[in-house]
Structures are given as structure tokens and as C-alpha cells.
Design a protein around this motif. Structure first.
Motif, PDB file in Angstrom:
ATOM      1  N   HIS A   1       0.896  -1.246   0.213  1.00 51.78           N
ATOM      2  CA  HIS A   1       0.086   0.016   0.098  1.00 51.78           C
ATOM      3  C   HIS A   1       1.030   1.374   0.147  1.00 51.78           C
ATOM      4  N   ILE A   2       0.700   2.054  -0.851  1.00 50.97           N
ATOM      5  CA  ILE A   2       1.685   3.233  -1.197  1.00 50.97           C
ATOM      6  C   ILE A   2       1.391   4.368  -0.071  1.00 50.97           C
ATOM      7  N   ILE A   3       0.069   4.433   0.265  1.00 48.65           N
ATOM      8  CA  ILE A   3      -0.556   4.853   1.555  1.00 48.65           C
ATOM      9  C   ILE A   3      -0.957   3.890   2.446  1.00 48.65           C
ATOM     10  N   PRO A   4       0.011   3.653   3.443  1.00 47.69           N
ATOM     11  CA  PRO A   4      -0.563   2.567   4.345  1.00 47.69           C
ATOM     12  C   PRO A   4      -1.980   2.605   4.926  1.00 47.69           C
ATOM     13  N   LYS A   5      -2.654   1.547   5.018  1.00 43.70           N
ATOM     14  CA  LYS A   5      -4.051   1.426   5.334  1.00 43.70           C
ATOM     15  C   LYS A   5      -4.133   1.977   6.828  1.00 43.70           C
TER      16      LYS A   5
ATOM     17  N   ASP B   1      -7.391  -0.395  -0.482  1.00 47.32           N
ATOM     18  CA  ASP B   1      -7.079  -1.553  -1.376  1.00 47.32           C
ATOM     19  C   ASP B   1      -7.270  -0.981  -2.692  1.00 47.32           C
ATOM     20  N   ASP B   2      -7.736   0.184  -3.244  1.00 44.97           N
ATOM     21  CA  ASP B   2      -7.932   0.532  -4.555  1.00 44.97           C
ATOM     22  C   ASP B   2      -6.771   0.342  -5.243  1.00 44.97           C
ATOM     23  N   GLU B   3      -6.912  -0.143  -6.738  1.00 44.88           N
ATOM     24  CA  GLU B   3      -5.618  -0.409  -7.438  1.00 44.88           C
ATOM     25  C   GLU B   3      -4.755   0.817  -7.449  1.00 44.88           C
ATOM     26  N   GLU B   4      -5.161   2.265  -7.362  1.00 47.19           N
ATOM     27  CA  GLU B   4      -4.323   3.304  -7.457  1.00 47.19           C
ATOM     28  C   GLU B   4      -3.391   3.512  -6.306  1.00 47.19           C
TER      29      GLU B   4
ATOM     30  N   TRP C   1       1.174  -1.155  -5.343  1.00 49.32           N
ATOM     31  CA  TRP C   1       2.095  -1.469  -6.086  1.00 49.32           C
ATOM     32  C   TRP C   1       2.870  -2.494  -5.542  1.00 49.32           C
ATOM     33  N   LEU C   2       3.917  -3.172  -6.046  1.00 49.27           N
ATOM     34  CA  LEU C   2       4.865  -4.244  -5.896  1.00 49.27           C
ATOM     35  C   LEU C   2       5.941  -3.707  -5.342  1.00 49.27           C
TER      36      LEU C   2
END
Length: 141
Positions: free
Chosen positions: A38-42, A48-51, A54-55
Motif C-alpha cells: 500500500h503506497i499510503i498504508p491502510k 485497497d484500490d488499485e491506484e 504496487w509491488l
């Protein structure tokens, strides 16, 4: 259990080229499955949106944790961490002349190198061996 569908996970892997968005390690060279991060952590309101996904390799993902920003050691200003979905790696980082270390070339790059410990001893040692094998550094497309 993850609420991220297998279909979405496969799409993210393909979009990322089966490569960590931060240290650029390829799945075929990494022990263990690259993680959907998660780019912006939960924990900080990320979804959990695609945007927002990332990997990342386990090391980068663990070092990142819940961080979203860090201090640039040159300017001493807090900046957002590198976003592999929205920013181009080669505009924020470059490889050292021996190919084993990642050098931040922008405030974001420098802060991310430190925050995610992109040049930790394990990563640098492994990259040195990848260089000797002719597998590294990766070429950017």
C-alpha cells in the motif's frame, strides 16, 4: 486475509513488471514472492484500490512500514516518499558506478533511500553478486 482479488494482484504484478517499485529487484532474483504494498498504508487511511497498490520486495516493504514521508538529508525538509505508481524511478534515483547502490538524485529520492534503507548491507551484497552474474543493474524501460 487480504481483500485484494487475485485478478487485481496479477494486474499489479504485470504493471510493475514483476519488479520492486523501490529497489527494482526482479521477482526471478528474489527469494519469496514480491508483495502487494500500500503506497499510503491502510494504517494512515490508504485503501485497497488499485491506484494505492504496487509491488515491493519484503525488505523494502518492511522498511517502509507506515512511512509516507521522510527528511531529505540535503535540505533537511520533510518530503513525500517516492511513489512508484506516479513517479518515474530514473527521475529520482540512479545506480552507483559499480551498480550496487541506489543514489537519490532528488529530495524525494534521497529521503526514500534513507527511509527504506535501500542500501542496507544485505541488498548491496546481493546486488554485487547480481552485477557479477550480469543480471544487474536493470535497464529502465
Amino acid at each position: 486475509m487480504s481483500s485484494i482479488s487475485e485478478t487485481l494482484k496479477a494486474k499489479i504484478r504485470a504493471s510493475a513488471g514483476n519488479r520492486c517499485g523501490y529497489c527494482r529487484s526482479l521477482q526471478i532474483y528474489v527469494l519469496g514472492l514480491l508483495e502487494i504494498e500500500h503506497i499510503i498504508p491502510k494504517a494512515k487511511g490508504g485503501t485497497d484500490d488499485e491506484e494505492n497498490l504496487w509491488l515491493a520486495c519484503r525488505l523494502c516493504n518492511n522498511y517502509k512500514g507506515t512511512q509516507t514521508d521522510a527528511v531529505d538529508p540535503v535540505t533537511n525538509k520533510k518530503v513525500k516518499l517516492f511513489n512508484p505508481r506516479k513517479q518515474k524511478w530514473s527521475e529520482n534515483f540512479e545506480w552507483s558506478s559499480d551498480g550496487a547502490q541506489i543514489i537519490g538524485t532528488t529530495a524525494t529520492g534521497r529521503a526514500t533511500v534513507i527511509a527504506l534503507q535501500l542500501n542496507n548491507i544485505i541488498s548491496v551484497t546481493v546486488r554485487q553478486q547480481w552485477v557479477l552474474a550480469g543480471w544487474h543493474p536493470p535497464t529502465e524501460t
